[in-house]
Design a protein around this motif. Structure first.
Motif, mmCIF file in Angstrom:
data_model
loop_
_atom_site.group_PDB
_atom_site.id
_atom_site.type_symbol
_atom_site.label_atom_id
_atom_site.label_comp_id
_atom_site.label_asym_id
_atom_site.label_seq_id
_atom_site.Cartn_x
_atom_site.Cartn_y
_atom_site.Cartn_z
ATOM 1 N N LEU A 187 4.303 6.066 -11.633
ATOM 2 C CA LEU A 187 2.912 5.595 -11.682
ATOM 3 C C LEU A 187 2.781 4.284 -12.454
ATOM 4 O O LEU A 187 2.058 3.376 -12.036
ATOM 5 C CB LEU A 187 2.002 6.667 -12.294
ATOM 6 C CG LEU A 187 0.519 6.280 -12.367
ATOM 7 C CD1 LEU A 187 -0.082 6.105 -10.980
ATOM 8 C CD2 LEU A 187 -0.279 7.316 -13.153
ATOM 9 N N ASP A 188 3.497 4.189 -13.586
ATOM 10 C CA ASP A 188 3.398 2.965 -14.403
ATOM 11 C C ASP A 188 3.871 1.739 -13.619
ATOM 12 O O ASP A 188 3.299 0.652 -13.748
ATOM 13 C CB ASP A 188 4.236 3.106 -15.682
ATOM 14 C CG ASP A 188 3.612 4.104 -16.641
ATOM 15 O OD1 ASP A 188 2.411 4.427 -16.477
ATOM 16 O OD2 ASP A 188 4.329 4.583 -17.545
ATOM 17 N N GLN A 189 4.911 1.926 -12.803
ATOM 18 C CA GLN A 189 5.415 0.808 -12.005
ATOM 19 C C GLN A 189 4.384 0.387 -10.944
ATOM 20 O O GLN A 189 4.159 -0.805 -10.708
ATOM 21 C CB GLN A 189 6.739 1.200 -11.335
ATOM 22 C CG GLN A 189 7.391 0.028 -10.622
ATOM 23 C CD GLN A 189 8.631 0.425 -9.833
ATOM 24 O OE1 GLN A 189 8.861 1.612 -9.584
ATOM 25 N NE2 GLN A 189 9.414 -0.568 -9.441
ATOM 26 N N VAL A 190 3.761 1.402 -10.325
ATOM 27 C CA VAL A 190 2.737 1.096 -9.315
ATOM 28 C C VAL A 190 1.569 0.356 -9.965
ATOM 29 O O VAL A 190 1.098 -0.667 -9.446
ATOM 30 C CB VAL A 190 2.250 2.392 -8.613
ATOM 31 C CG1 VAL A 190 1.117 2.073 -7.649
ATOM 32 C CG2 VAL A 190 3.403 3.067 -7.876
ATOM 33 N N VAL A 191 1.114 0.859 -11.116
ATOM 34 C CA VAL A 191 -0.006 0.201 -11.808
ATOM 35 C C VAL A 191 0.372 -1.243 -12.152
ATOM 36 O O VAL A 191 -0.416 -2.171 -11.944
ATOM 37 C CB VAL A 191 -0.413 0.980 -13.082
ATOM 38 C CG1 VAL A 191 -1.426 0.191 -13.914
ATOM 39 C CG2 VAL A 191 -0.998 2.349 -12.695
ATOM 40 N N ALA A 192 1.608 -1.440 -12.634
ATOM 41 C CA ALA A 192 2.038 -2.784 -13.039
ATOM 42 C C ALA A 192 2.038 -3.756 -11.853
ATOM 43 O O ALA A 192 1.730 -4.939 -12.013
ATOM 44 C CB ALA A 192 3.430 -2.713 -13.666
ATOM 45 N N LEU A 193 2.367 -3.259 -10.651
ATOM 46 C CA LEU A 193 2.417 -4.137 -9.484
ATOM 47 C C LEU A 193 1.037 -4.330 -8.838
ATOM 48 O O LEU A 193 0.763 -5.370 -8.235
ATOM 49 C CB LEU A 193 3.397 -3.580 -8.438
ATOM 50 C CG LEU A 193 4.889 -3.727 -8.774
ATOM 51 C CD1 LEU A 193 5.746 -2.872 -7.848
ATOM 52 C CD2 LEU A 193 5.322 -5.191 -8.692
ATOM 53 N N VAL A 194 0.173 -3.316 -8.963
ATOM 54 C CA VAL A 194 -1.141 -3.378 -8.305
ATOM 55 C C VAL A 194 -2.182 -4.094 -9.181
ATOM 56 O O VAL A 194 -3.040 -4.821 -8.670
ATOM 57 C CB VAL A 194 -1.624 -1.958 -7.936
ATOM 58 C CG1 VAL A 194 -3.062 -1.971 -7.464
ATOM 59 C CG2 VAL A 194 -0.718 -1.358 -6.851
ATOM 60 N N ALA A 195 -2.102 -3.892 -10.486
ATOM 61 C CA ALA A 195 -3.132 -4.416 -11.387
ATOM 62 C C ALA A 195 -3.365 -5.926 -11.239
ATOM 63 O O ALA A 195 -4.522 -6.363 -11.234
ATOM 64 C CB ALA A 195 -2.800 -4.051 -12.832
ATOM 65 N N PRO A 196 -2.302 -6.755 -11.103
ATOM 66 C CA PRO A 196 -2.566 -8.200 -10.963
ATOM 67 C C PRO A 196 -3.399 -8.539 -9.724
ATOM 68 O O PRO A 196 -4.231 -9.445 -9.758
ATOM 69 C CB PRO A 196 -1.159 -8.812 -10.866
ATOM 70 C CG PRO A 196 -0.261 -7.819 -11.529
ATOM 71 C CD PRO A 196 -0.854 -6.472 -11.218
ATOM 72 N N ALA A 197 -3.168 -7.796 -8.619
ATOM 73 C CA ALA A 197 -3.961 -8.052 -7.402
ATOM 74 C C ALA A 197 -5.426 -7.689 -7.649
ATOM 75 O O ALA A 197 -6.338 -8.434 -7.271
ATOM 76 C CB ALA A 197 -3.393 -7.253 -6.223
ATOM 77 N N VAL A 198 -5.662 -6.553 -8.298
ATOM 78 C CA VAL A 198 -7.034 -6.126 -8.612
ATOM 79 C C VAL A 198 -7.677 -7.112 -9.589
ATOM 80 O O VAL A 198 -8.840 -7.499 -9.431
ATOM 81 C CB VAL A 198 -7.018 -4.686 -9.189
ATOM 82 C CG1 VAL A 198 -8.392 -4.278 -9.684
ATOM 83 C CG2 VAL A 198 -6.521 -3.704 -8.114
ATOM 84 N N GLN A 199 -6.885 -7.536 -10.579
ATOM 85 C CA GLN A 199 -7.366 -8.508 -11.563
ATOM 86 C C GLN A 199 -7.828 -9.804 -10.887
ATOM 87 O O GLN A 199 -8.908 -10.327 -11.192
ATOM 88 C CB GLN A 199 -6.231 -8.811 -12.562
ATOM 89 C CG GLN A 199 -6.528 -9.914 -13.564
ATOM 90 C CD GLN A 199 -7.531 -9.484 -14.638
ATOM 91 O OE1 GLN A 199 -7.677 -8.300 -14.908
ATOM 92 N NE2 GLN A 199 -8.221 -10.442 -15.218
ATOM 93 N N ARG A 200 -7.016 -10.308 -9.947
ATOM 94 C CA ARG A 200 -7.364 -11.584 -9.296
ATOM 95 C C ARG A 200 -8.601 -11.442 -8.422
ATOM 96 O O ARG A 200 -9.411 -12.352 -8.339
ATOM 97 C CB ARG A 200 -6.179 -12.112 -8.489
ATOM 98 C CG ARG A 200 -5.078 -12.645 -9.401
ATOM 99 C CD ARG A 200 -3.975 -13.335 -8.621
ATOM 100 N NE ARG A 200 -2.867 -13.631 -9.512
ATOM 101 C CZ ARG A 200 -1.763 -12.888 -9.617
ATOM 102 N NH1 ARG A 200 -1.610 -11.800 -8.884
ATOM 103 N NH2 ARG A 200 -0.808 -13.236 -10.456
#
Lengths: 205, 205
Positions: A187-200
């Protein structure tokens, strides 16, 4: 919701205390959530909900109206944890919003207790236009508009929905269709990869 | 697929040319696509497919096997346009891959002719575990693994699925749930906002 019993209307047949007691509305709502989760919107019936609650079908209609109104009430309860998302956005601050919102949303889906009701709603909304309308209205008014209000970017409404789209797509592929390697990824890896897209999407570049 | 008729097996009843002619397999497949699109995986039946094709149910089973195998064959045809995506990735080059893949995928959903079969598959896959498995296997082997093979980034498999998740989520909210303003937004604007997220997943930062 208060438990104050509605005044008895003229012309309705008298009912027993068990049927109409202060817990009747709550029992019907619980039975409705179970019925929609088990059968989906299409196949769920007012008769089935009444049977689950141990009341007459007319009482279900008396409290909630037609099937789509019962569905709306059930979705509101099942979707309640997700409706905390605007508060997460408000509390996060601009720099952290992608990370915090992604983590919050995927945690809801990670836990079977919150996942199963959400999955039932999504299945109903994908399968049935009426259920989709009910779901859309709730998501728009209680989630997307509130998040957009907190964002200081052009096209905030559209951008908040594209962020939601990223999260919805991850839940579809990870928890519903279960495509690998995403379904088994940490889960932490998924969050780390997805969060920047959501952030942008939410905060701009 | 060749149209060479299978040798007649011992013990099977003789059939008319109309039923078993070279077009029978194609007629069954067309009827299966219509049956799954109309009723979804759960409610579709071999009997209904046979009726639509004007053949005996046993002939449906003879050509395709059980329901999930018929569904796999139907999905393969309906999903064929989407299976061009790896070629789009190969042809795009690293700088353009987000833009080209986003534009290609959303164009498929923009056109009702390609959208309706895709929507029928998604509905079946969300509603039914067996249909989800069939869909997942096709998406993995024919789409995600091929795209990942073309990418020169760490975690290419996971990253290609997160890009797909962004696109799947947009189609869910825009074409299935129809949340505004996304549902009515200009396609070019949506592509312009979504492509950078897809680009970053596929090509890294």
């Amino acid at each position: 919701m208060t438990a104050t019993p509605a005044p008895r209307r003229r012309g309705r047949p008298a009912r027993t205390d068990t049927e109409e007691g202060p817990g009747a509305r709550e029992r019907i709502l619980a039975a409705a959530r179970a019925e929609f989760a088990r059968h989906g919107y299409d196949k769920a019936s007012i008769r089935g909900i009444a049977k689950g609650a141990g009341v007459d079908p007319a009482l279900v209609h008396h409290y909630f109206g037609p099937k789509e109104k019962i569905f709306a009430a059930a979705v509101e309860v099942d979707f309640a944890p997700a409706l905390e998302a605007p508060a997460v956005v408000v509390a996060s601050g601009r720099e952290q919003v992608g990370q915090r919102l992604t983590s919050f949303f995927l945690q809801l889906w990670e836990d079977p207790v919150s996942r199963e009701p959400l999955l039932a709603i999504v299945r109903s909304a994908v399968a049935n236009e009426t259920a989709a309308t009910v779901f859309r209205d709730l998501v728009s008014s209680r989630l997307m508009l509130r998040i957009a209000d907190e964002l200081d970017v052009p096209e905030a409404g559209l951008r908040s929905e594209l962020a939601a789209a990223q999260l919805v797509g991850v839940t579809m592929l990870r928890y519903v269709i279960k495509v690998e390697p995403l379904a088994s990824a940490d889960l932490d890896q998924v969050v780390a990869l997805v969060a920047p897209a959501v952030q942008r999407h939410l905060a701009g570049d």
